[in-house]
Design a protein around this motif. Structure first.
Motif, mmCIF file in Angstrom:
data_model
loop_
_atom_site.group_PDB
_atom_site.id
_atom_site.type_symbol
_atom_site.label_atom_id
_atom_site.label_comp_id
_atom_site.label_asym_id
_atom_site.label_seq_id
_atom_site.Cartn_x
_atom_site.Cartn_y
_atom_site.Cartn_z
ATOM 1 N N LYS A 131 0.958 -1.104 0.030
ATOM 2 C CA LYS A 131 -0.122 0.016 -0.009
ATOM 3 C C LYS A 131 0.906 1.172 -0.022
ATOM 4 C CE LYS A 131 -3.878 -1.791 2.348
ATOM 5 N NZ LYS A 131 -4.897 -1.805 3.549
ATOM 6 N N HIS A 166 -10.520 -0.964 9.800
ATOM 7 C CA HIS A 166 -11.129 -1.834 8.444
ATOM 8 C C HIS A 166 -12.733 -1.910 8.790
ATOM 9 C CE1 HIS A 166 -6.969 -3.464 7.153
ATOM 10 N NE2 HIS A 166 -7.159 -2.012 7.116
ATOM 11 N N LYS A 167 -13.107 -2.425 10.122
ATOM 12 C CA LYS A 167 -14.366 -2.664 10.191
ATOM 13 C C LYS A 167 -15.408 -1.555 10.256
ATOM 14 C CE LYS A 167 -17.273 -4.375 14.021
ATOM 15 N NZ LYS A 167 -17.713 -5.024 15.238
ATOM 16 N N GLU A 178 -1.582 0.094 9.048
ATOM 17 C CA GLU A 178 -0.944 -0.887 9.083
ATOM 18 C C GLU A 178 0.616 -0.619 9.763
ATOM 19 O OE1 GLU A 178 -4.208 -2.176 6.792
ATOM 20 O OE2 GLU A 178 -2.711 -0.496 6.656
ATOM 21 N N ASP A 202 -14.392 1.344 8.614
ATOM 22 C CA ASP A 202 -14.172 2.025 7.206
ATOM 23 C C ASP A 202 -13.606 3.345 7.528
ATOM 24 O OD1 ASP A 202 -13.817 2.317 4.327
ATOM 25 O OD2 ASP A 202 -15.918 2.826 4.145
ATOM 26 N N CYS A 232 -13.031 5.365 15.624
ATOM 27 C CA CYS A 232 -13.334 4.683 14.566
ATOM 28 C C CYS A 232 -14.747 4.244 14.755
ATOM 29 C CB CYS A 232 -12.330 3.329 14.208
ATOM 30 S SG CYS A 232 -10.764 3.767 13.849
ATOM 31 N N SER A 240 -6.169 4.135 0.435
ATOM 32 C CA SER A 240 -5.085 3.640 -0.324
ATOM 33 C C SER A 240 -3.863 4.799 -0.667
ATOM 34 C CB SER A 240 -5.622 3.174 -1.475
ATOM 35 O OG SER A 240 -6.052 4.109 -2.449
ATOM 36 N N VAL A 290 -6.029 -1.924 13.826
ATOM 37 C CA VAL A 290 -6.152 -2.172 12.529
ATOM 38 C C VAL A 290 -7.421 -2.931 12.163
ATOM 39 C CG1 VAL A 290 -5.098 -3.839 10.376
ATOM 40 C CG2 VAL A 290 -3.466 -2.440 12.030
ATOM 41 N N GLU A 291 -7.885 -3.578 13.058
ATOM 42 C CA GLU A 291 -9.109 -4.085 12.790
ATOM 43 C C GLU A 291 -10.323 -3.194 12.946
ATOM 44 O OE1 GLU A 291 -9.540 -7.342 15.806
ATOM 45 O OE2 GLU A 291 -8.046 -8.550 14.821
#
Length: 447
Positions: free
Chosen positions: A13, A153-154, A392, A156, A126, A385, A149-150
């Motif tokens: 990334k 992503h969860k 990460e 967004d 988040c 992105s 990180v989780e």
């Protein structure tokens, strides 16, 4: 996901981040941010790096800081006064970050609180639907870094890690030279943190100062009687709250070591050091040497922390050195590099952002301002992105420092499984991947 892709996913990334301008992601409608596409921000932690966060946000077009949050009302009032003088704007003061999470008008938050608060604050933000800029190190331990990180992503969310050298054009150029084979097969990276760190003495316990909510300051960490040995800066040198200089200044360098070598977490770790200079209240080592080995990739990272009188290494006291079979590359500070080729160390390509490093690193195309610009662009486009320092990196570059500290504390060579993020047949070391959290401040197992 196989072992190789798991260990390199975050690197891939970041590899495209330098060419972010070529990417054309979907743009979020301006109504998401309210009137005139304005982004409202809150800054959490105002004593140290938080001052740079204020500058970072206020340097961005159509971004307004609405709230300052810190458990110390004295610091809040000082910052409110200076903010009014510099920007002719008012700002709301909050001591409890949970009220900030509840404020629907706040779009993004930046976290410059002590290390032990970083992960939980990021997760709460988040969950509250806010995007996050979090100072280094992203986490206080490896387990909670994975939870960050989780959560990103969860829910967004856009989460930028404060490794601002990733936004330096010169450092990006240096990484590209490594990728292109300019110094040949690169097999080793060396991280340097040579900072002047004097004795902090031992001030003992004292009453909690008026205006400080010490319970909130303590948060997830064990609550001990108040001492000036911790509040407001020297918590860095206590394992319950900080991570020593490898987990402070050193995160910039652990991140760059991993980025340049294109690796994730290692499988073999050893670390030695100690307190050789002062009998003070620090619990972390003053001097630390760590080695991280990657047998599968045939690569190695060396990391050196020195606190006092020392030589420089090709001019660098804070930076990185990459070694290849055709030469080596030195990244000095945050915004410049040089190369040396062959047996005679013939000077090769070099580059600089033209700004200054150290306390001046907020200037120029990179630095904190540039890193915040990259963050705000990603927030407006809702496109993680294009982040130069994605979540990460907050987990993995911090995790490298944590592994070194664990090896130091256990005083033995450790074997680690990067895929499971646990040690191999080592319950004692596994217990140090996380911590016991105070009730009400737990990092959740399920985010």
């Amino acid at each position: 996901m196989d072992k190789e892709s798991s260990r390199r996913s975050f690197i891939k990334k970041s590899a495209v981040a330098g060419s972010a301008a070529l990417i054309a992601p979907t743009i979020v409608p301006s109504s998401v941010f309210g009137a005139n596409d304005r982004i409202n921000a809150a800054v959490l932690g105002l004593n140290g790096r938080g001052k740079s966060h204020i500058q970072g946000f206020m340097s961005q077009k159509n971004v307004q800081i609405k709230t300052f949050c810190d458990p110390d009302m004295n610091i809040l009032k000082e910052r409110q006064k200076s903010f009014k003088e510099k920007y002719n704007a008012d700002v709301v003061l909050e001591q409890d970050l949970r009220r900030v999470m509840d404020d629907k008008d706040i779009d993004v938050i930046s976290i410059a609180s002590p290390n032990h608060w970083h992960a939980l604050t990021t997760i709460w933000a988040c969950q509250a639907g806010k995007d996050v800029y979090v100072e280094k190190p992203g986490s206080h331990n490896i387990w909670e870094g994975r939870k960050m990180v989780e959560a990103a992503h969860k829910y967004d969310r856009i989460v930028q890690h404060g490794v601002q050298l990733r936004s330096s054009p010169a450092v990006q150029e240096a990484i590209q030279l490594i990728r292109d084979g300019y110094i040949g097969n690169v097999y080793m990276a060396r991280g340097l943190v040579f900072r002047w760190r004097p004795s902090i003495g031992d001030k003992g316990f004292s009453p909690v100062p008026e205006g400080l909510d010490y319970d909130l300051w303590t948060g997830p960490a064990p609550k001990t009687p108040f001492t000036e040995n911790l509040v407001h800066y020297n918590w860095h040198w206590n394992f319950d709250y900080g991570n020593g200089d490898v987990g402070n200044q050193g995160i910039h360098e652990t991140d760059l070591c991993m980025w340049g070598l294109d690796v994730g977490l290692p499988t073999k770790i050893t670390s030695m050091g100690g307190k050789f200079l002062w009998d003070d209240a620090k619990t972390v080592p003053e001097v630390l040497t760590s080695v991280y080995k990657y047998p599968d990739e045939n690569k190695i990272i060396q990391f050196e922390v020195r606190p006092w009188c020392t030589n420089a290494e090709d001019g660098a006291t804070v930076g990185n050195i990459f070694y290849g079979d055709k030469g080596y590359l030195v990244v000095d500070g945050y915004d410049k590099y040089q190369t040396f080729l062959g047996k005679d160390r013939t000077p090769g390509k070099s580059g600089s952002d033209g700004g200054k490093s150290g306390s001046e690193m907020d200037r120029g195309a990179g630095g904190t301002d540039g890193h915040f610009a990259n963050f705000i662009e990603a927030v407006r486009k809702h496109d993680a992105s294009i982040l130069n320092g994605p979540v990460e990196t907050a987990h993995l570059s911090s995790g490298l420092a944590h592994l070194g500290n664990i090896a130091y504390q256990l005083d033995r060579v450790l074997t680690f499984n990067p895929k499971s993020e646990t040690f191999v047949n080592d319950p004692e070391a596994d217990a140090m991947l996380t911590r016991n959290y105070r009730p009400g401040f737990e990092v959740p197992d399920k985010v």
